[in-house]
Design a protein around this motif. Structure first.
Motif, PDB file in Angstrom:
ATOM      1  N   LEU A  61       0.825  -1.206   0.000  1.00 18.61           N
ATOM      2  CA  LEU A  61       0.000   0.000   0.000  1.00 18.61           C
ATOM      3  C   LEU A  61       0.858   1.254   0.000  1.00 18.61           C
ATOM      4  O   LEU A  61       0.552   2.232  -0.681  1.00 18.61           O
ATOM      5  CB  LEU A  61      -0.930  -0.001   1.210  1.00 18.61           C
ATOM      6  N   ALA A  62       1.928   1.243   0.793  1.00 22.38           N
ATOM      7  CA  ALA A  62       2.813   2.409   0.838  1.00 22.38           C
ATOM      8  C   ALA A  62       3.461   2.638  -0.519  1.00 22.38           C
ATOM      9  O   ALA A  62       3.665   3.775  -0.953  1.00 22.38           O
ATOM     10  CB  ALA A  62       3.876   2.222   1.918  1.00 22.38           C
ATOM     11  N   ALA A  63       3.779   1.543  -1.224  1.00 23.71           N
ATOM     12  CA  ALA A  63       4.410   1.666  -2.542  1.00 23.71           C
ATOM     13  C   ALA A  63       3.412   2.156  -3.587  1.00 23.71           C
ATOM     14  O   ALA A  63       3.756   2.916  -4.492  1.00 23.71           O
ATOM     15  CB  ALA A  63       4.992   0.322  -2.967  1.00 23.71           C
ATOM     16  N   VAL A  64       2.142   1.734  -3.452  1.00 23.68           N
ATOM     17  CA  VAL A  64       1.109   2.155  -4.396  1.00 23.68           C
ATOM     18  C   VAL A  64       0.900   3.653  -4.317  1.00 23.68           C
ATOM     19  O   VAL A  64       0.744   4.345  -5.314  1.00 23.68           O
ATOM     20  CB  VAL A  64      -0.215   1.409  -4.112  1.00 23.68           C
ATOM     21  N   GLY A  65       0.910   4.187  -3.067  1.00 23.79           N
ATOM     22  CA  GLY A  65       0.728   5.629  -2.873  1.00 23.79           C
ATOM     23  C   GLY A  65      -0.702   6.033  -3.142  1.00 23.79           C
ATOM     24  O   GLY A  65      -1.540   5.265  -3.607  1.00 23.79           O
ATOM     25  N   GLY A  66      -0.997   7.302  -2.815  1.00 22.29           N
ATOM     26  CA  GLY A  66      -2.326   7.822  -3.060  1.00 22.29           C
ATOM     27  C   GLY A  66      -3.306   7.563  -1.942  1.00 22.29           C
ATOM     28  O   GLY A  66      -4.337   8.199  -1.842  1.00 22.29           O
ATOM     29  N   LEU A  67      -3.000   6.597  -1.067  1.00 28.83           N
ATOM     30  CA  LEU A  67      -3.877   6.321   0.065  1.00 28.83           C
ATOM     31  C   LEU A  67      -3.350   6.951   1.335  1.00 28.83           C
ATOM     32  O   LEU A  67      -4.108   7.334   2.215  1.00 28.83           O
ATOM     33  CB  LEU A  67      -4.010   4.809   0.283  1.00 28.83           C
ATOM     34  N   ALA A  68      -2.013   7.033   1.440  1.00 30.90           N
ATOM     35  CA  ALA A  68      -1.435   7.448   2.713  1.00 30.90           C
ATOM     36  C   ALA A  68      -1.732   8.894   3.047  1.00 30.90           C
ATOM     37  O   ALA A  68      -2.005   9.242   4.173  1.00 30.90           O
ATOM     38  CB  ALA A  68       0.084   7.231   2.690  1.00 30.90           C
ATOM     39  N   GLY A  69      -1.695   9.793   2.070  1.00 35.91           N
ATOM     40  CA  GLY A  69      -1.954  11.193   2.373  1.00 35.91           C
ATOM     41  C   GLY A  69      -0.870  11.772   3.248  1.00 35.91           C
ATOM     42  O   GLY A  69       0.173  11.173   3.478  1.00 35.91           O
ATOM     43  N   ALA A  70      -1.108  12.949   3.761  1.00 37.96           N
ATOM     44  CA  ALA A  70      -0.154  13.618   4.639  1.00 37.96           C
ATOM     45  C   ALA A  70      -0.714  13.652   6.033  1.00 37.96           C
ATOM     46  O   ALA A  70      -1.885  13.929   6.247  1.00 37.96           O
ATOM     47  CB  ALA A  70       0.117  15.041   4.142  1.00 37.96           C
ATOM     48  N   ARG A  71       0.108  13.359   6.992  1.00 35.82           N
ATOM     49  CA  ARG A  71      -0.328  13.376   8.365  1.00 35.82           C
ATOM     50  C   ARG A  71      -0.672  14.804   8.790  1.00 35.82           C
ATOM     51  O   ARG A  71      -0.041  15.754   8.381  1.00 35.82           O
ATOM     52  CB  ARG A  71       0.780  12.835   9.268  1.00 35.82           C
ATOM     53  N   THR A  72      -1.714  14.935   9.609  1.00 28.19           N
ATOM     54  CA  THR A  72      -2.112  16.248  10.090  1.00 28.19           C
ATOM     55  C   THR A  72      -0.945  16.948  10.748  1.00 28.19           C
ATOM     56  O   THR A  72      -0.221  16.362  11.540  1.00 28.19           O
ATOM     57  CB  THR A  72      -3.254  16.109  11.117  1.00 28.19           C
ATOM     58  N   ALA A  73      -0.753  18.209  10.443  1.00 23.96           N
ATOM     59  CA  ALA A  73       0.373  18.950  10.996  1.00 23.96           C
ATOM     60  C   ALA A  73       0.287  19.047  12.500  1.00 23.96           C
ATOM     61  O   ALA A  73      -0.777  19.202  13.068  1.00 23.96           O
ATOM     62  CB  ALA A  73       0.401  20.355  10.393  1.00 23.96           C
ATOM     63  N   ASP A  74       1.433  18.938  13.150  1.00 26.59           N
ATOM     64  CA  ASP A  74       1.518  19.102  14.602  1.00 26.59           C
ATOM     65  C   ASP A  74       1.570  20.606  14.876  1.00 26.59           C
ATOM     66  O   ASP A  74       2.627  21.194  15.009  1.00 26.59           O
ATOM     67  CB  ASP A  74       2.772  18.396  15.121  1.00 26.59           C
ATOM     68  N   ASP A  75       0.395  21.216  14.934  1.00 24.44           N
ATOM     69  CA  ASP A  75       0.311  22.674  14.914  1.00 24.44           C
ATOM     70  C   ASP A  75       0.004  23.209  16.302  1.00 24.44           C
ATOM     71  O   ASP A  75      -1.129  23.177  16.749  1.00 24.44           O
ATOM     72  CB  ASP A  75      -0.770  23.112  13.923  1.00 24.44           C
ATOM     73  N   LEU A  76       1.038  23.660  16.998  1.00 22.09           N
ATOM     74  CA  LEU A  76       0.854  24.306  18.300  1.00 22.09           C
ATOM     75  C   LEU A  76       1.161  25.789  18.186  1.00 22.09           C
ATOM     76  O   LEU A  76       1.554  26.427  19.148  1.00 22.09           O
ATOM     77  CB  LEU A  76       1.748  23.649  19.351  1.00 22.09           C
ATOM     78  N   THR A  77       1.005  26.323  17.003  1.00 22.06           N
ATOM     79  CA  THR A  77       1.247  27.738  16.789  1.00 22.06           C
ATOM     80  C   THR A  77      -0.079  28.469  16.826  1.00 22.06           C
ATOM     81  O   THR A  77      -1.146  27.889  16.605  1.00 22.06           O
ATOM     82  CB  THR A  77       1.909  27.976  15.424  1.00 22.06           C
ATOM     83  N   PRO A  78      -0.054  29.789  17.105  1.00 20.60           N
ATOM     84  CA  PRO A  78      -1.309  30.542  17.150  1.00 20.60           C
ATOM     85  C   PRO A  78      -2.046  30.465  15.826  1.00 20.60           C
ATOM     86  O   PRO A  78      -1.456  30.468  14.751  1.00 20.60           O
ATOM     87  CB  PRO A  78      -0.843  31.973  17.453  1.00 20.60           C
ATOM     88  N   ALA A  79      -3.362  30.381  15.926  1.00 22.50           N
ATOM     89  CA  ALA A  79      -4.184  30.316  14.728  1.00 22.50           C
ATOM     90  C   ALA A  79      -4.329  31.699  14.127  1.00 22.50           C
ATOM     91  O   ALA A  79      -4.316  32.699  14.828  1.00 22.50           O
ATOM     92  CB  ALA A  79      -5.573  29.766  15.081  1.00 22.50           C
ATOM     93  N   PRO A  80      -4.461  31.758  12.802  1.00 23.02           N
ATOM     94  CA  PRO A  80      -4.664  33.064  12.171  1.00 23.02           C
ATOM     95  C   PRO A  80      -6.027  33.625  12.519  1.00 23.02           C
ATOM     96  O   PRO A  80      -6.943  32.886  12.877  1.00 23.02           O
ATOM     97  CB  PRO A  80      -4.567  32.737  10.671  1.00 23.02           C
TER      98      PRO A  80
END
Length: 455
Positions: free
Chosen positions: A24-43
């Motif tokens: 599955l990892a080799a096929v790609g397209g399913l994994a997507g990007a992990r949600t950013a670890d965002d501890l910064t102030p929101a806009p």
């Protein structure tokens, strides 16, 4: 050559899951990007920005029980969350092996119209009630007090250890569609070739390591095909939650200067719980960290923050100044509203000892996102002047041997202006130091927060 003449024998479900994850990892397209670890102030909010959309990894769900160990390895390979999809077939009363439909979580029921039309509605309702009870039992056995991951609006990868007929998979896919999944991929180590051809019309993607024309039996493709107990399913789900929880040390700005805090972001969090520590305690309290870990297991983020600076902590008057501590807790509440990772999550307060008084005092100010309060061995009486103003559901957890606090808690329960409950942990003293007592207190807190924050 292996059994029945084929050579692609898997050592066990773990190896099958690892190989499937690599594919599955080799096929790609399913994994997507992990949600950013965002501890910064929101806009600042802008009418030109569409909010709420996040690019998330797929949700990997195993078909219990045998599919869950395979799914756990797939989830690890894709760096994705793990869950189970729980379905129950609705069998025709006079021919139980013939499915007239299936049910799943969140009240989803799908019917086979051609078969269900031949069944009396009262009989259909009776079968549905019976199977719902068994479905609920299995969910409790596999997830404990936790709720499942959000399905709506995301890609779901359904994993089993093998497919012979596809009946359960079809039911699971129908249930997931009913829960709002936008894309469904099916991933299996082995599936009968004719069944695979049929299933490709029901899912968006199908990835299989083997598609034999003559499957015989799924177990024939494994050297070790031992039954998977409920305890193993639950342990795999807990381990996945813990693996994906992300802990960060941050500083929270206050009028007295920055205060250290430990923020742990649970995957697909249903809410966030702020801890108010008791006198002489801190964010490093082993007991509070143990309870926080239990909350992570059920999909809740946590903030463990010191409410006093080191200098303030040496002033005993401040340690017991409940309005002052409540003000700091409100400062932390406002701070979380400025973080992308926490700002939209329902909020809970967890207080211990004097921290419980501070949590209830702050709750009386009606923070917009606050949904629940839990006190563990707390002193709710210290917030007596404002207990009648607390409107969110409140749970008081007290040790059975902590007689003084137990008496104070019973009196406070009568003064609360909200739905409240008292849980007494037998054999526990004030600090819940006795074996097993802290675990019982933490489980009660986790169930309370899941109930009120997830809803």
């Amino acid at each position: 050559m292996g059994w029945f003449g084929h050579s692609d024998i898997f050592r066990d479900r773990i190896e099958a899951g690892q190989l499937l994850g690599e594919r599955l990892a080799a096929v790609g397209g399913l994994a997507g990007a992990r949600t950013a670890d965002d501890l910064t102030p929101a806009p600042a909010p802008s009418p030109d920005v569409v909010r709420g959309a996040r690019h998330r990894p797929p949700l990997v769900v195993g078909l219990p029980r045998g599919g869950v160990p395979v799914a756990a390895e797939v989830a690890r390979a894709l760096d994705a969350p793990l869950d189970v999809v729980v379905v129950r077939k609705l069998g025709v009363p006079w021919q139980p092996e013939l499915a007239m439909g299936a049910i799943g979580e969140e009240g989803v029921r799908v019917l086979n119209p051609a078969v269900a039309a031949r069944v009396d509605p009262a009989d259909l309702a009776a079968v549905t009630r019976r199977e719902q009870l068994e479905l609920d039992r299995r969910v409790r056995a596999w997830r404990g007090v936790g709720a499942g991951h959000e399905v709506a609006g995301r890609t779901v990868v359904v994993v089993d250890d093998g497919i012979a007929t596809g009946a359960t998979v079809r039911a699971a896919v129908a249930v997931l569609r009913g829960r709002g999944a936008t894309r469904i991929a099916l991933a299996v180590p082995v599936v009968a070739r004719d069944v695979a051809a049929e299933l490709r019309g029901a899912v968006d993607d199908l990835v299989a390591l083997n598609e034999p024309a003559d499957l015989h039996a799924v177990g024939a493709w494994y050297e070790d095909f031992s039954p998977v107990p409920d305890e193993d399913v639950r342990a795999l789900l807990v381990a996945s939650r813990a693996r994906r929880a992300r802990e960060r040390e941050v500083l929270v700005p206050t009028e007295a200067g920055p205060l250290p805090a430990t923020v742990t972001l649970a995957d697909d969090a249903a809410g966030v719980v702020l801890f108010a520590h008791g006198s002489g305690s801190s964010r490093l309290s082993p007991r509070n960290r143990a309870v926080a870990a239990m909350l992570h297991e059920v999909g809740l983020s946590t903030v463990l923050m010191d409410l006093l600076t080191e200098e303030e902590g040496r002033d005993r008057s401040l340690v017991f100044d409940i309005p002052f501590l409540a003000g700091r807790l409100r400062t932390a509440t406002d701070w979380t509203a400025g973080l992308m990772s926490l700002r939209d999550l329902p909020l809970g307060y967890f207080g211990a000892s004097t921290g419980a008084g501070a949590a209830l005092w702050a709750a009386a100010d009606h923070p917009a996102r606050l949904r629940a309060v839990v006190s563990r061995g707390g002193r709710p009486d210290l917030a007596a002047p404002r207990l009648g103003e607390v409107e969110v559901p409140t749970l008081l957890v007290v040790g059975g041997l902590d007689t003084q606090v137990l008496e104070l808690s019973r009196a406070a329960l009568e003064q609360l202006g909200c739905p409240g409950e008292l849980v007494v942990v037998p054999g526990a003293t004030h600090l819940f130091e006795e074996p097993g007592t802290l675990e019982r207190a933490g489980a009660a807190a986790a169930a309370w927060f899941r109930r009120h924050l997830a809803d």
